[in-house]
Design an enzyme around this catalytic site. Structure first.
Site, PDB file in Angstrom:
ATOM      1  CD1 TRP A  37       4.783  -3.382  -1.711  1.00 11.08           C
ATOM      2  CD2 TRP A  37       5.667  -5.339  -2.337  1.00 11.08           C
ATOM      3  NE1 TRP A  37       3.783  -4.319  -1.680  1.00 11.08           N
ATOM      4  CE2 TRP A  37       4.293  -5.531  -2.065  1.00 11.08           C
ATOM      5  CE3 TRP A  37       6.409  -6.443  -2.749  1.00 11.08           C
ATOM      6  CZ2 TRP A  37       3.670  -6.775  -2.189  1.00 11.08           C
ATOM      7  CZ3 TRP A  37       5.787  -7.683  -2.872  1.00 11.08           C
ATOM      8  CH2 TRP A  37       4.427  -7.845  -2.601  1.00 11.08           C
ATOM      9  CG  HIS A  92      10.148   7.777  -4.967  1.00 13.67           C
ATOM     10  ND1 HIS A  92      10.915   8.036  -3.857  1.00 13.67           N
ATOM     11  CD2 HIS A  92       8.934   7.366  -4.507  1.00 13.67           C
ATOM     12  CE1 HIS A  92      10.197   7.784  -2.773  1.00 13.67           C
ATOM     13  NE2 HIS A  92       8.995   7.369  -3.143  1.00 13.67           N
ATOM     14  CD  GLU A 151       5.369   9.717  -3.569  1.00 13.52           C
ATOM     15  OE1 GLU A 151       4.978   8.922  -2.730  1.00 13.52           O
ATOM     16  OE2 GLU A 151       6.388   9.522  -4.246  1.00 13.52           O
ATOM     17  N   GLY A 158       7.692   8.345   4.400  1.00 10.08           N
ATOM     18  CA  GLY A 158       8.380   7.373   5.249  1.00 10.08           C
ATOM     19  C   GLY A 158       8.217   7.563   6.742  1.00 10.08           C
TER      20      GLY A 158
HETATM   21  C1  PEP Z   1       6.739   6.552  -1.111  1.00 12.79           C
HETATM   22  O1  PEP Z   1       7.917   6.352  -0.829  1.00 12.79           O
HETATM   23  O2  PEP Z   1       6.354   6.645  -2.287  1.00 12.79           O
HETATM   24  C2  PEP Z   1       5.800   6.670  -0.002  1.00 12.79           C
HETATM   25  C3  PEP Z   1       4.628   7.191  -0.235  1.00 12.79           C
HETATM   26  O3  PEP Z   1       6.261   6.225   1.195  1.00 12.79           O
HETATM   27  P1  PEP Z   1       5.485   6.236   2.600  1.00 12.79           P
HETATM   28  O4  PEP Z   1       4.068   5.830   2.350  1.00 12.79           O
HETATM   29  O5  PEP Z   1       6.228   5.258   3.429  1.00 12.79           O
HETATM   30  O6  PEP Z   1       5.568   7.632   3.115  1.00 12.79           O
END
Ligand code: PEP
Length: 253
Positions: free
Chosen positions: A10, A95, A165, A171
């Site tokens: 979140w 992250h 990621e 985002g």
């Molecule tokens: C995140 O910030 O871990 C992420 C996956 O964001 P989003 O789904 O908004 O790309």
């Protein structure tokens, strides 16, 4: 077979306690679906108690970070024991939004050890910063993984999960969503690095999640035949309809 894993990040939203409560009420209406997954919600810290109360029936708590020291007085930090006392079972570590403000692989490595010592699953986020077509990101990933997981035993690393990621994919909203076209290659590469470091059997046990602009429109393709065990979802986790559709894509795996 283990259930697919879905983690809602979140970040710093919803904007108020009342909105967080409303979102949880909406999520709880689909609890039957969420029970088919290992669902974790990582809310802003002031909402921990609320989330643990409202989602007890269908989700577990996660944190978006963890301190790099197990003990000691640290102004502004939340001790792992406090996180545990609310029921936190998983921590996102490393992250890209934290790495962007100075979190190094060395710090990530310390945080992983703190999480393991606290019996919290570290979900270690790795990924290149910019899109790449000639394979250079593999070297970046190798270095991030090697440095972040340095010093862990085989037994310890089998309690870790990895979130791939790519920072460039994070985002973006539905219209501008950009996701890797070769996700399965990156997943295979991560498994190979893990196997080189800890052996094939351990590498097979480490779940690899994907995160970055997961939307209802791309979730099915990202979930199938890519080797991932689940998703880490940011903005779409704040929309109960989108989140339900993403959960369903994972269940159909
Ligand atoms: C995140 O910030 O871990 C992420 C996956 O964001 P989003 O789904 O908004 O790309």
């Amino acid at each position: 077979m283990a259930k697919p894993i879905l983690v809602a990040n979140w970040k710093n939203q919803p904007g108020s306690l009342a909105e967080a409560r409303a979102l949880l009420t909406q999520l709880s209406r689909n609890s039957k679906i969420y029970k088919k997954l290992s669902l974790f919600i990582a809310p802003p810290l002031p909402y921990l108690e609320l989330v643990s109360r409202y989602s007890r029936n269908f989700a577990r708590l996660a944190s978006q970070d963890i301190p790099s020291e197990f003990q000691g007085t640290q102004t502004g930090e939340i001790a792992p024991d406090i996180l545990k006392s609310f029921g936190t079972r998983l921590s996102i570590i490393g992250h890209s939004e934290r790495r962007a403000v100075g979190e190094t692989n060395e710090l990530v490595s310390r945080k992983i050890k703190v999480a393991l010592r606290s019996n919290i699953t570290p979900l270690v986020s790795v990924g290149e910063k910019t899109p790449d077509t000639d394979g250079e990101h593999f070297e970046f990933l190798r270095q991030q993984l090697k440095a972040s997981l340095a010093g862990l035993t085989r037994q310890a690393v089998s309690r870790v999960a990895i979130a791939y990621e790519p920072a460039w994919a994070i985002g973006k909203t539905a219209k501008g969503a950009m996701v890797p076209i070769d996700l399965s290659e990156s997943v295979m590469f991560i498994k190979k690095i893990l196997a080189d470091m800890f052996g094939r059997r351990v590498a097979e046990r480490v779940p690899i999640l994907y995160g970055g602009s997961v939307e209802p429109s791309n979730a099915f393709a990202l979930a199938h035949e890519t080797g991932i065990k689940g998703f880490l979802v940011g903005h779409s986790s704040l929309d109960h309809k989108s989140f339900k559709a993403i959960a369903e894509s994972l269940i159909s795996k």
